[in-house]
Write a protein that holds these residues in place. Structure first.
Motif, PDB file in Angstrom:
ATOM      1  N   THR A  15      38.297  87.921 -11.842  1.00  0.00           N
ATOM      2  CA  THR A  15      39.582  87.619 -11.181  1.00  0.00           C
ATOM      3  C   THR A  15      40.710  88.473 -11.729  1.00  0.00           C
ATOM      4  O   THR A  15      41.701  88.727 -11.032  1.00  0.00           O
ATOM      5  CB  THR A  15      39.924  86.136 -11.390  1.00  0.00           C
ATOM      6  N   ARG A  16      40.538  88.931 -12.976  1.00  0.00           N
ATOM      7  CA  ARG A  16      41.572  89.777 -13.572  1.00  0.00           C
ATOM      8  C   ARG A  16      41.470  91.219 -13.081  1.00  0.00           C
ATOM      9  O   ARG A  16      42.472  91.899 -12.939  1.00  0.00           O
ATOM     10  CB  ARG A  16      41.434  89.766 -15.093  1.00  0.00           C
ATOM     11  N   PHE A  17      40.216  91.655 -12.861  1.00  0.00           N
ATOM     12  CA  PHE A  17      40.000  93.069 -12.494  1.00  0.00           C
ATOM     13  C   PHE A  17      39.432  93.175 -11.076  1.00  0.00           C
ATOM     14  O   PHE A  17      38.605  94.040 -10.796  1.00  0.00           O
ATOM     15  CB  PHE A  17      39.012  93.726 -13.472  1.00  0.00           C
ATOM     16  N   ILE A  18      39.915  92.292 -10.187  1.00  0.00           N
ATOM     17  CA  ILE A  18      39.330  92.204  -8.846  1.00  0.00           C
ATOM     18  C   ILE A  18      39.485  93.479  -8.050  1.00  0.00           C
ATOM     19  O   ILE A  18      38.641  93.823  -7.215  1.00  0.00           O
ATOM     20  CB  ILE A  18      39.928  90.989  -8.097  1.00  0.00           C
ATOM     21  N   ASP A  21      39.491 101.719 -19.044  1.00  0.00           N
ATOM     22  CA  ASP A  21      40.229 102.866 -18.513  1.00  0.00           C
ATOM     23  C   ASP A  21      39.952 103.112 -17.035  1.00  0.00           C
ATOM     24  O   ASP A  21      40.469 104.093 -16.473  1.00  0.00           O
ATOM     25  CB  ASP A  21      39.866 104.123 -19.304  1.00  0.00           C
ATOM     26  N   LYS A  22      39.142 102.272 -16.401  1.00  0.00           N
ATOM     27  CA  LYS A  22      38.817 102.440 -14.990  1.00  0.00           C
ATOM     28  C   LYS A  22      39.948 101.852 -14.134  1.00  0.00           C
ATOM     29  O   LYS A  22      40.180 100.635 -14.130  1.00  0.00           O
ATOM     30  CB  LYS A  22      37.493 101.738 -14.660  1.00  0.00           C
ATOM     31  N   VAL A  23      40.645 102.697 -13.434  1.00  0.00           N
ATOM     32  CA  VAL A  23      41.718 102.232 -12.540  1.00  0.00           C
ATOM     33  C   VAL A  23      41.111 101.706 -11.254  1.00  0.00           C
ATOM     34  O   VAL A  23      41.634 100.754 -10.640  1.00  0.00           O
ATOM     35  CB  VAL A  23      42.720 103.373 -12.268  1.00  0.00           C
ATOM     36  N   GLN A  24      40.016 102.296 -10.841  1.00  0.00           N
ATOM     37  CA  GLN A  24      39.339 101.860  -9.621  1.00  0.00           C
ATOM     38  C   GLN A  24      37.860 102.240  -9.709  1.00  0.00           C
ATOM     39  O   GLN A  24      37.448 103.006 -10.564  1.00  0.00           O
ATOM     40  CB  GLN A  24      39.977 102.511  -8.380  1.00  0.00           C
ATOM     41  N   ASP A  25      37.089 101.663  -8.811  1.00  0.00           N
ATOM     42  CA  ASP A  25      35.650 101.954  -8.671  1.00  0.00           C
ATOM     43  C   ASP A  25      34.855 101.650  -9.936  1.00  0.00           C
ATOM     44  O   ASP A  25      33.822 102.259 -10.217  1.00  0.00           O
ATOM     45  CB  ASP A  25      35.419 103.418  -8.280  1.00  0.00           C
ATOM     46  N   GLY A  26      35.315 100.705 -10.748  1.00  0.00           N
ATOM     47  CA  GLY A  26      34.529 100.287 -11.897  1.00  0.00           C
ATOM     48  C   GLY A  26      33.339  99.435 -11.466  1.00  0.00           C
ATOM     49  O   GLY A  26      33.433  98.666 -10.502  1.00  0.00           O
ATOM     50  N   ASP A  55      27.236  99.555 -17.152  1.00  0.00           N
ATOM     51  CA  ASP A  55      28.539  99.848 -16.532  1.00  0.00           C
ATOM     52  C   ASP A  55      28.622 101.337 -16.300  1.00  0.00           C
ATOM     53  O   ASP A  55      27.762 102.110 -16.723  1.00  0.00           O
ATOM     54  CB  ASP A  55      29.676  99.356 -17.431  1.00  0.00           C
ATOM     55  N   ASN A  56      29.687 101.713 -15.589  1.00  0.00           N
ATOM     56  CA  ASN A  56      29.896 103.132 -15.319  1.00  0.00           C
ATOM     57  C   ASN A  56      31.128 103.656 -16.040  1.00  0.00           C
ATOM     58  O   ASN A  56      31.803 104.587 -15.570  1.00  0.00           O
ATOM     59  CB  ASN A  56      30.016 103.385 -13.816  1.00  0.00           C
TER      60      ASN A  56
END
Length: 605
Positions: free
Chosen positions: A467-470, A508-513, A532-533
């Motif tokens: 929910t934090r990194f949705i 450090d993933k802003v998107q597509d994590g 993880d990626n």
């Protein structure tokens, strides 16, 4: 680390372990006391056998040398005696013509009375008979008086007929002072007066023939049933006289070797019909070479008995070595093997099984000391294990206390934000996950839970973090296979891995994590994989791998998980870190299939 890489690592480890154990077994046998003892026995036997065979071959050579020396002495004596005897006969032959009675018979015109003539003939016949009697070698002496027409032997006096004249004329070509052979016997011819021309008729001619039978009888003294023998060989006359089994002298003669000058070698070894013979060739006498031979087997018979004794000694020593090995194995090596097996059981973690010795000897004292040591060390390990378990529980409580305030603050902030936005459905779901999460942390006092409970707790944790990194991270949490849900595991081994992925891999993933939790079964073990990626450099990944065995500031979480798993499953479980197929980090918990808690197998993880 991918599932295939992990499986390959396990297969490689199993191969390495088997190869290492095989190498240890080989080194154990190579350096064991039993191996050294057997090697010493073999070395002693080899040395004794080499010395025995050296003595045997030295005895063989000495026996041959003595045999040749004996043959040499016999040949010297026989040839010397034979030449001396024949020389004496030759001198009598020459002196025969000085007989004063002979002068009355050499010419036909001698004016003597019938009485004187008869007396002269009898006297000459007695002289011929005396030459025959002087040696057993003389077969017959024959006197030819061509002028007076008489032929006188040791037994008769007769007038010469045409056959006698032809016989005498045949002897005329042998007036060279040598001994000749006509195929039947040896003979020598001597003329009474000088003559002109090779075929001029002498006034009287004396022929002495030697007895071949007597020569054979003399040579028979050197032979016995074909084991040994001797023969005479005249090269110029091509005459061979022997007394042995038929044909062996001729066969040996055909096998004799010569030197560069064409002379026979004095000592030789030839094989006739597969039987080896020792041969000695004496000097050349008046009747040719004297050759003596002896079958090698008869010469070597005493040596052969010694060789058989050597073989018997070898068998006895080998039997002694085997029996000594069996005896020492029972009183020394087998008790030592029992002690080594006991040490091996201790290495595997078995501290309860004692060893016993039936005999009251040194090993009985050693075994008693070993059993006491085993009991004391087992008690000490139990105390250390208990203290370690208590310390781990304290660390667990401290970990829970550290996690709760920080995580509680962030969770309630997210819940407050959803309520303010009117997102009541997601707020309700988040509140349920929070309830399940904190209920798991606070109400379960046991250090071990089922894998299903641990996965449910980790699923609640990942849902709360999601929910934090949705908008930044996609979480994929696969379903746990049903047969894995009842496996017993230590508490809180999965959540720290998820937390590590969120804070270090995906921060450090802003998107597509991406976060992927899934399960696998390979090589007799179950695996729980968290991938993880995140962009984690290789240096950081190597540092995390090293952190599995060392306590470091940023890797103490995974170190504790790895240590707890190893302790819980007796070093059959643990944690692996590698590169994920997603590009980031893969942390895999591997657990033995069947949850065999009582199996003590130590291995490096």
């Amino acid at each position: 680390m991918t599932r295939w890489e992990m499986r390959r690592t396990n297969v490689g480890w199993n191969w390495y372990t088997k190869r290492r154990m095989c190498g240890m077994q080989k080194r154990k046998w190579r350096y064991s006391i039993e191996a050294k003892q057997m090697a010493s026995f073999v070395a002693v036997i080899v040395v004794i056998m080499i010395a025995s065979f050296f003595i045997y071959h030295s005895a063989v050579e000495l026996s041959k040398e003595l045999t040749y020396e004996k043959m040499y002495a016999q040949a010297e004596y026989y040839l010397g005696t034979l030449d001396q005897e024949i020389g004496h006969i030759r001198q009598l032959q020459r002196d025969f013509f000085h007989d004063r009675k002979l002068i009355f018979l050499v010419g036909p015109d001698m004016n003597i009375s019938a009485y004187e003539k008869r007396d002269s003939l009898l006297s000459v016949m007695e002289r011929v008979n005396s030459i025959k009697g002087v040696s057993s070698l003389v077969q017959e002496g024959t006197l030819y008086l061509p002028k007076s027409g008489y032929r006188i032997t040791s037994s008769e006096v007769r007038n010469m007929g045409s056959a006698d004249k032809e016989e005498m004329e045949g002897y005329l070509e042998y007036l060279d002072g040598k001994i000749h052979y006509d195929g039947e016997s040896f003979f020598m011819v001597e003329a009474g007066v000088p003559r002109i021309g090779l075929y001029a008729e002498p006034s009287h001619l004396l022929v002495i023939r030697f007895s071949i039978q007597q020569l054979q009888q003399n040579l028979a003294a050197f032979g016995s049933l074909g084991e040994s023998g001797a023969f005479l060989y005249d090269i110029q006359e091509q005459a061979l006289v022997e007394h042995s089994r038929e044909g062996i002298g001729k066969e040996i003669l055909g096998l004799l070797q010569k030197d560069k000058e064409g002379n026979y070698l004095s000592t030789q070894r030839v094989a006739v019909g597969g039987d080896p013979y020792l041969v000695f060739v004496g000097g050349e006498g008046v009747l040719g070479y004297f050759v003596e031979y002896q079958r090698e087997t008869s010469v070597m018979e005493p040596i052969t008995r010694f060789r058989n004794l050597v073989y018997l000694l070898f068998v006895l020593m080998l039997s002694f070595a085997v029996l000594s090995g069996i005896y020492t194995k029972g009183i020394l090596h087998r008790p030592m093997e029992t002690l080594l097996q006991a040490f091996k059981r201790i290495q595997e973690g078995n501290w309860t099984e004692h060893i016993r010795h039936e005999r009251q000897d040194e090993f009985s004292y050693i075994y008693d000391g070993f059993n006491q040591m085993e009991d004391q060390m087992g008690e000490m390990i139990s105390q250390v294990y208990e203290q370690t378990t208590l310390a781990q529980k304290a660390q667990m409580k401290q970990l829970q206390a550290q996690i709760a305030p920080h995580f509680l603050y962030n969770s309630f902030f997210s819940l407050s934000s959803k309520i303010k936005r009117g997102d009541y459905e997601n707020a309700r779901e988040l509140a349920m996950h929070l309830g399940d999460y904190f209920q798991y942390l606070t109400r379960n006092e046991s250090d071990s839970v089922s894998l299903g409970q641990e996965v449910d707790h980790a699923r609640s944790y990942s849902a709360i973090q999601g929910t934090r990194f949705i908008h930044r991270i996609t979480i994929t949490f696969e379903e746990l296979p049903g047969h894995l849900g009842k496996i017993t595991v230590p508490r809180l081994i999965l959540q720290p891995l998820l937390e590590n992925a969120f804070e270090h891999g995906l921060e450090d993933k802003v998107q597509d994590g991406k976060l992927w939790v899934h399960f696998a079964e390979s090589g007799g073990e179950y695996q729980v994989l968290v991938e993880d990626n995140g962009e984690v450099p290789d240096e950081k990944l190597e540092e995390m791998k090293e952190g599995l065995g060392k306590v470091k500031a940023q890797s103490s979480g995974i170190y504790n998980i790895n240590r707890r798993l190893r302790l819980f499953y007796h070093n059959r479980a643990g944690l692996k870190v590698g590169r994920s197929v997603l590009g980031g980090v893969c942390m895999a918990i591997f657990i033995p299939a069947g949850n065999e808690e009582n199996s003590h197998v130590y291995m490096d993880i």
